[in-house]
Design a protein around this motif. Structure first.
Motif, PDB file in Angstrom:
ATOM      1  N   MET A   1       0.813  -1.124   0.260  1.00 47.27           N
ATOM      2  CA  MET A   1      -0.060  -0.080   0.195  1.00 47.27           C
ATOM      3  C   MET A   1       0.900   1.386  -0.069  1.00 47.27           C
ATOM      4  O   MET A   1       1.692   1.439   0.789  1.00 47.27           O
ATOM      5  N   LEU A   2       0.646   2.269  -0.755  1.00 45.63           N
ATOM      6  CA  LEU A   2       1.449   3.473  -0.796  1.00 45.63           C
ATOM      7  C   LEU A   2       0.300   4.571  -0.272  1.00 45.63           C
ATOM      8  O   LEU A   2      -0.715   4.440   0.130  1.00 45.63           O
ATOM      9  N   THR A   3       1.040   5.717   0.226  1.00 48.50           N
ATOM     10  CA  THR A   3       0.315   6.592   0.832  1.00 48.50           C
ATOM     11  C   THR A   3       0.795   8.054   0.203  1.00 48.50           C
ATOM     12  O   THR A   3       1.859   8.165  -0.306  1.00 48.50           O
ATOM     13  N   LYS A   4      -0.200   9.232   0.400  1.00 53.31           N
ATOM     14  CA  LYS A   4      -0.054  10.265   0.016  1.00 53.31           C
ATOM     15  C   LYS A   4      -0.681  11.221   1.011  1.00 53.31           C
ATOM     16  O   LYS A   4      -1.631  10.921   1.722  1.00 53.31           O
ATOM     17  N   ASN A   5      -0.311  12.739   1.004  1.00 52.03           N
ATOM     18  CA  ASN A   5      -0.982  13.405   2.110  1.00 52.03           C
ATOM     19  C   ASN A   5      -2.037  14.377   1.824  1.00 52.03           C
ATOM     20  O   ASN A   5      -2.331  14.830   0.605  1.00 52.03           O
ATOM     21  N   MET A   6      -2.808  15.024   2.766  1.00 49.82           N
ATOM     22  CA  MET A   6      -3.652  16.221   2.606  1.00 49.82           C
ATOM     23  C   MET A   6      -3.420  16.639   4.009  1.00 49.82           C
ATOM     24  O   MET A   6      -3.140  16.228   4.970  1.00 49.82           O
ATOM     25  N   THR A   7      -3.767  18.358   4.022  1.00 43.33           N
ATOM     26  CA  THR A   7      -3.620  19.041   5.361  1.00 43.33           C
ATOM     27  C   THR A   7      -5.138  19.566   5.627  1.00 43.33           C
ATOM     28  O   THR A   7      -5.757  20.261   5.016  1.00 43.33           O
ATOM     29  N   VAL A   8      -5.389  19.417   7.062  1.00 43.88           N
ATOM     30  CA  VAL A   8      -6.599  20.005   7.554  1.00 43.88           C
ATOM     31  C   VAL A   8      -6.336  21.415   7.962  1.00 43.88           C
ATOM     32  O   VAL A   8      -5.373  21.872   8.367  1.00 43.88           O
ATOM     33  N   THR A   9      -7.140  22.244   7.497  1.00 41.18           N
ATOM     34  CA  THR A   9      -7.157  23.717   7.766  1.00 41.18           C
ATOM     35  C   THR A   9      -8.174  24.221   8.632  1.00 41.18           C
ATOM     36  O   THR A   9      -8.010  25.267   9.240  1.00 41.18           O
ATOM     37  N   GLU A  10      -9.273  23.307   8.563  1.00 36.96           N
ATOM     38  CA  GLU A  10     -10.720  23.798   9.387  1.00 36.96           C
ATOM     39  C   GLU A  10     -11.257  22.669  10.019  1.00 36.96           C
ATOM     40  O   GLU A  10     -11.049  21.464   9.364  1.00 36.96           O
TER      41      GLU A  10
ATOM     42  N   HIS B   1     -11.506  14.916  16.983  1.00 34.51           N
ATOM     43  CA  HIS B   1     -12.183  16.274  16.892  1.00 34.51           C
ATOM     44  C   HIS B   1     -11.336  17.512  17.745  1.00 34.51           C
ATOM     45  O   HIS B   1     -10.988  18.552  17.347  1.00 34.51           O
ATOM     46  N   ALA B   2     -11.339  16.884  19.000  1.00 39.24           N
ATOM     47  CA  ALA B   2     -10.766  18.147  19.885  1.00 39.24           C
ATOM     48  C   ALA B   2      -9.408  18.387  19.819  1.00 39.24           C
ATOM     49  O   ALA B   2      -8.730  19.768  19.552  1.00 39.24           O
ATOM     50  N   ALA B   3      -8.494  17.305  19.225  1.00 40.48           N
ATOM     51  CA  ALA B   3      -7.217  17.817  18.965  1.00 40.48           C
ATOM     52  C   ALA B   3      -7.054  18.577  17.763  1.00 40.48           C
ATOM     53  O   ALA B   3      -6.204  19.299  17.449  1.00 40.48           O
ATOM     54  N   LEU B   4      -7.798  18.224  16.724  1.00 40.66           N
ATOM     55  CA  LEU B   4      -7.648  18.958  15.617  1.00 40.66           C
ATOM     56  C   LEU B   4      -8.101  20.685  15.589  1.00 40.66           C
ATOM     57  O   LEU B   4      -7.563  21.618  14.944  1.00 40.66           O
ATOM     58  N   LYS B   5      -9.214  20.741  16.225  1.00 41.11           N
ATOM     59  CA  LYS B   5      -9.565  22.146  16.654  1.00 41.11           C
ATOM     60  C   LYS B   5      -8.681  22.993  17.521  1.00 41.11           C
ATOM     61  O   LYS B   5      -8.188  24.098  17.119  1.00 41.11           O
ATOM     62  N   PHE B   6      -7.986  22.160  18.269  1.00 39.62           N
ATOM     63  CA  PHE B   6      -6.688  22.825  18.907  1.00 39.62           C
ATOM     64  C   PHE B   6      -5.734  23.219  17.994  1.00 39.62           C
ATOM     65  O   PHE B   6      -5.047  24.289  18.205  1.00 39.62           O
ATOM     66  N   ASP B   7      -5.387  22.350  17.217  1.00 39.92           N
ATOM     67  CA  ASP B   7      -4.152  22.375  16.282  1.00 39.92           C
ATOM     68  C   ASP B   7      -4.353  23.684  15.422  1.00 39.92           C
ATOM     69  O   ASP B   7      -3.596  24.525  14.969  1.00 39.92           O
ATOM     70  N   LEU B   8      -5.541  23.802  14.798  1.00 40.95           N
ATOM     71  CA  LEU B   8      -6.269  24.488  14.017  1.00 40.95           C
ATOM     72  C   LEU B   8      -6.243  26.360  14.601  1.00 40.95           C
ATOM     73  O   LEU B   8      -6.048  27.324  13.937  1.00 40.95           O
ATOM     74  N   ALA B   9      -6.620  26.126  15.739  1.00 40.49           N
ATOM     75  CA  ALA B   9      -6.939  27.499  16.662  1.00 40.49           C
ATOM     76  C   ALA B   9      -5.539  27.983  17.550  1.00 40.49           C
ATOM     77  O   ALA B   9      -5.376  29.196  17.766  1.00 40.49           O
ATOM     78  N   THR B  10      -4.316  27.200  17.337  1.00 38.25           N
ATOM     79  CA  THR B  10      -3.227  27.418  17.928  1.00 38.25           C
ATOM     80  C   THR B  10      -2.154  27.716  17.115  1.00 38.25           C
ATOM     81  O   THR B  10      -1.762  26.588  16.756  1.00 38.25           O
TER      82      THR B  10
END
Length: 235
Positions: free
Chosen positions: A1-10, A88-97
């Motif tokens: 299996m191969l992988t590629k990325n995407m980045t969460v912004t909101e 959900h909590a970790a991503l919201k913190f990452d995006l807000a900080t």
């Protein structure tokens, strides 16, 4: 299996969103590009995992599809599970900080591909991909990927995110003012189709304020400019 990325912004309170996972005509860090239909040859849904851990509990699912020159993952975090709520909590913190550092990746198998040359550069054209899963990761391989929205699709677009593209739009407008023939017939047709589709998708309710309307108009202009630059003939 191969992988590629995407980045969460909101990230929305409901845990739903839209992630850009591939610009089909771009060449990514792995030297890969994509044929239309590479993701859309069948309806594809994939579990949301942590660090490609296939033995771990999925914390949601994603629908993978294509639209225009891009492939997207429509993300659905399962907030009824502890893992879904934690991410959900970790991503919201990452995006807000500060600057967001959390990235995402998708795992896939190549079912059809061939090698091509663009000038002196050898690239791999991916024609058919089987998407296994979408994961939170540290760093991936995608070129120019990112989450378009982790809110409802009709949410207001933020003007500041498009500042760079708006600057490039001004440059392209000046070039075409001197010689409109620089834009190929293919580019003009694609821009017309995109303009119609985006116009229909971005119809705003009557109560929308002037500032929000301006933000949406600027966002549409910037996206059209980004796509049209690929059709400017080289001197």
């Amino acid at each position: 299996m191969l992988t590629k990325n995407m980045t969460v912004t909101e990230m929305s309170d409901s845990g739903k969103g839209l992630a850009l996972i591939a610009n089909l005509s771009a060449v990514d860090h792995d030297g890969d590009t994509y044929a239309p239909g590479a993701f859309a040859w069948k309806e594809q849904w994939a579990p949301l995992l942590t660090a490609h851990d296939r033995w771990g509990m999925p914390f949601g699912k994603a629908r993978v599809y294509e639209e225009g020159d891009a492939a997207y993952a429509e993300l659905h975090l399962n907030l009824d599970t502890a893992a879904g709520r934690d991410w959900h909590a970790a991503l919201k913190f990452d995006l807000a900080t500060g600057k967001s550092v959390q990235e995402w990746s998708y795992g896939y198998d190549v079912l059809d591909a061939d090698l091509q040359f663009r000038g002196l550069e050898k690239i791999r054209m991916l024609k058919k991909l089987d998407i296994h899963e979408v994961s939170t990761v540290v760093r991936g391989a995608g070129q120019g990927t990112g989450t378009v929205s982790m809110k409802a699709r009709n949410a207001a677009l933020k003007e500041g995110r498009f500042d760079g593209l708006l600057g490039e739009l001004g440059t392209m407008a000046e070039v075409l003012k001197g010689d409109p023939g620089l834009l190929s017939a293919t580019g003009r047709k694609q821009l017309g189709d995109i303009h119609a589709a985006m116009g229909a998708a971005l119809v705003l309710p009557p109560e929308t304020g002037a500032e929000e309307k301006a933000a949406v108009n600027n966002a549409v202009a910037a996206e059209l400019q980004r796509i049209s630059r690929r059709h400017l003939k080289q001197a």
